[in-house]
Each structure stands twice: as C-alpha cells, then as structure tokens.
Design an enzyme around this catalytic site. Structure first.
Site, mmCIF file in Angstrom:
data_model
loop_
_atom_site.group_PDB
_atom_site.id
_atom_site.type_symbol
_atom_site.label_atom_id
_atom_site.label_comp_id
_atom_site.label_asym_id
_atom_site.label_seq_id
_atom_site.Cartn_x
_atom_site.Cartn_y
_atom_site.Cartn_z
ATOM 1 N N GLU A 10 0.820 -1.215 0.000
ATOM 2 C CA GLU A 10 0.000 0.000 0.000
ATOM 3 C C GLU A 10 0.850 1.260 0.000
ATOM 4 O O GLU A 10 0.355 2.349 -0.263
ATOM 5 C CB GLU A 10 -0.984 -0.003 1.177
ATOM 6 C CG GLU A 10 -0.368 -0.141 2.561
ATOM 7 C CD GLU A 10 -0.083 1.203 3.194
ATOM 8 O OE1 GLU A 10 -0.724 2.190 2.834
ATOM 9 O OE2 GLU A 10 0.802 1.257 4.056
ATOM 10 N N HIS A 307 -3.372 -3.095 3.885
ATOM 11 C CA HIS A 307 -2.572 -2.713 5.050
ATOM 12 C C HIS A 307 -2.068 -3.955 5.797
ATOM 13 O O HIS A 307 -0.925 -3.998 6.247
ATOM 14 C CB HIS A 307 -3.392 -1.842 6.005
ATOM 15 C CG HIS A 307 -3.459 -0.402 5.608
ATOM 16 N ND1 HIS A 307 -4.331 0.071 4.668
ATOM 17 C CD2 HIS A 307 -2.738 0.681 6.022
ATOM 18 C CE1 HIS A 307 -4.155 1.371 4.516
ATOM 19 N NE2 HIS A 307 -3.191 1.762 5.321
#
Length: 338
Positions: A10, A307
């Site tokens: 990410e 995440h």
C-alpha cells in the site's frame, strides 16, 4: 542494516511506523527508502516526522533524512529510554498513530513511561482515540501488554489541538492467541459525540444507528458525549465488548448529514457482521506485530486488507516468523503465525 522499500504494497506511512517501531524494539539499524511513494504527496509529512522524532527521542537514535518531504531515512537506535515525554505534532496529525509507533519499544523497557501527545485525536485515515481505548488496548491486554489511556482534549481536522495521555507498563513475554470464535454480538456499545455543534447532531447520529441495528435484531448501549476542545466536529463509534473487540467509527464533515455518519458506521459494522470473522480489518494489521513477538502459534480470521498484507511483509523483514494469510483483499482470510 535492514533495508525497507517504502513503495511496497500500500506504500504509505504504515511501512515507516512499523519499521521504526520494530527497529527500536530490536535495536537494529534500518534504512527506509521510497517513503510513502504511493501517496499524492510522497515523503515525510508533519505527522510522519513527528513519529520519527518521537522514536528518536526514546531511543537516542542517530538519524539521517528527518525532514519534511524526505523520501529516505536512516535510523540507528542507541537504546530504549522510558520516562515522561511530551510531543506536539503541530497539526491535526494523528496522536493515535504517534502513540502506537512508540508503544512497541517502550513496552519492553525496564520502567513505566507516561506519554502526552498533542494533535488530532479524531481525524480521517487513522484510528480515533476511542478505538485505541476500547478495542486496541483491551486486545493488547489479552496478549500481556498493559497500557492506560486518557483524553484531555478532543482534536478534529483541521484545527487539531487535541491531547491524549498514555501510560505504558513494562511487559513480560507476550502471549500467543487463537482468535477463531466470532463474537455473538450481545455486548454492543456506542458513543455519539460532537464538539461545539448543535445538540441535535449527536442525537440524530445516535438514533439513526440504533434504528439500523434494531432492523437486524441487535441492540447497543449508547451514550452521548459533549466533547471538549477547540474547533468543531462530530464522531460516532460502535464497538463490540466481548471476548473479541472490534470497532467501527465515522466522522462528521461540513455538508455531511448526521444520518450519513450513522449509515457509514452501520455499513462498516454490517460488513464485519455478515463475514463472521474475529478481528476487524483495522485491528488485524495493528495487532500482527505484537502477535509476531509472542512465542507460539497465533491465528485469527479477518477481512483481508492491503494494510494487513503490507504489515506482514514489513514484519518479515525484521523477524524470523512464518506468517501466512489466506484470502484475497476484501475477502475473508485466515492469518497464522508460527
């Protein structure tokens, strides 16, 4: 020296925070490059720089590249020093994220630490204070990590001006956990709050959420709070207070109806409720570093996020643990740490 590519996965600030926390805890030098490469404004922003300086202070680290806009950082820790610290982010940057960055090293220190952080307490793209207090902290307690959290002033975006306090107690060996049994949703609690806004806003948030929950046969114990601080803002938080803790929140904004705030909270909760997993997506990536430090096998189910996958990758650069995650992003997955 451990090298971390900040553009992986990410590609945000989480890579920086986890890397610094683990480097400080393990007392290993780290070189982070391509910091926040996938963000609109790459490099260190004030909030991230506050994290860097906070961890530098508690480790007396030698650092290079600690400045706004920097895309590269070298961090060489020189110990862990508990004590009383005050940090001012200077913006509405997240106090929660700064606190979490410092927690990893300070939890293994030889004495307690008292941390006061000024900035944003309820701001977008970060866990609000109440998530830390009612979800993150109790879950850590199950692992053997004791923290005590208080809020002195609320701080919303863009004014900030909030202040939280956290006491971190020395922890012994962390405990592995097997979280495979979902909650039964018998203990739902909620807070509806506003700062310097009309009373009817928090009441509309509360009533809409309660009505939505009743439609699926659930009830929540809800309280309304008048936040204290500067600026304006509204906040709604729903959490599960059982053997499993999970939390769902939303913030008000100019032009955003109170009913929309409640719908956002309910929809996030409903996704979790229907998936029948144990840890909510935010808690899963926040708790993985601690489970990775606990000897023995840990496992849990969650809704996989970028995440989570990114944090697993970062942890694997520091620790020799086998961490696997089944399932694709947005789907149910199982995380195992052996």
């Amino acid at each position: 020296m451990i090298k971390i590519d900040g553009s992986f996965g990410e590609g945000g600030g989480q890579i920086l925070r986890t890397s610094l926390g683990l480097a400080a805890l393990l007392q290993k030098p780290v070189h982070i490059f391509n910091i926040r490469a996938k963000r609109t404004k790459p490099g260190l922003r004030p909030q991230h720089l506050a994290c860097v300086k906070a961890i530098q202070k508690i480790t007396k680290a030698e650092i290079k590249g600690a400045e706004i806009g920097s895309k590269e950082l070298v961090f060489i820790p020189e110990g862990i020093y508990p004590g009383e610290y005050v940090f001012d982010i200077g913006t509405a940057g997240s106090t929660s994220l700064v606190f979490q960055s410092m927690l990893l090293p300070l939890m293994i220190a030889q004495d307690c630490s008292l941390i006061r952080i000024k900035g944003g307490t309820h701001v977008p793209w970060s866990p609000p204070f109440h998530y830390l207090r009612y979800v993150f902290a109790p879950t850590l307690a199950d692992l053997g990590v004791k923290i005590k959290l208080n809020i002195n002033k609320w701080g919303f975006y863009p004014e900030g001006g909030g202040e939280i306090e956290g006491k971190i107690y020395p922890s012994q060996t962390l405990k592995a956990k097997n979280w495979l049994k979902p909650p039964v949703f018998s203990q739902l609690k909620a807070i509806s709050a506003c700062l310097n806004l009309a009373e009817h806003i928090k009441k509309r948030q509360a009533n809409t959420l309660i009505n939505q929950l009743e439609k699926i046969g659930l009830k929540a114990e809800l309280r309304e709070e008048e936040a204290k601080g500067r600026g304006k803002g509204s906040f709604l938080f729903l959490w599960i207070d059982e053997h499993i803790k999970a939390g769902f929140s939303a913030l008000g904004a100019r032009g955003k109806a109170a009913e929309k705030v409640a719908e956002e909270v309910f929809n996030n909760f409903l996704s979790y409720y229907k998936k029948k997993v144990t840890l909510d997506p935010h808690l899963s990536d926040q708790i993985v570093p601690y489970l990775s430090l606990a000897p023995g096998k840990s496992e849990f189910t969650t809704i996989v996020s970028s995440h989570l996958l990114t944090n697993i990758w970062v942890i694997n650069q520091f620790l020799k643990r086998k961490i696997t995650c089944s399932g694709k992003i947005g789907q149910v997955g199982k995380v195992e740490i052996v």
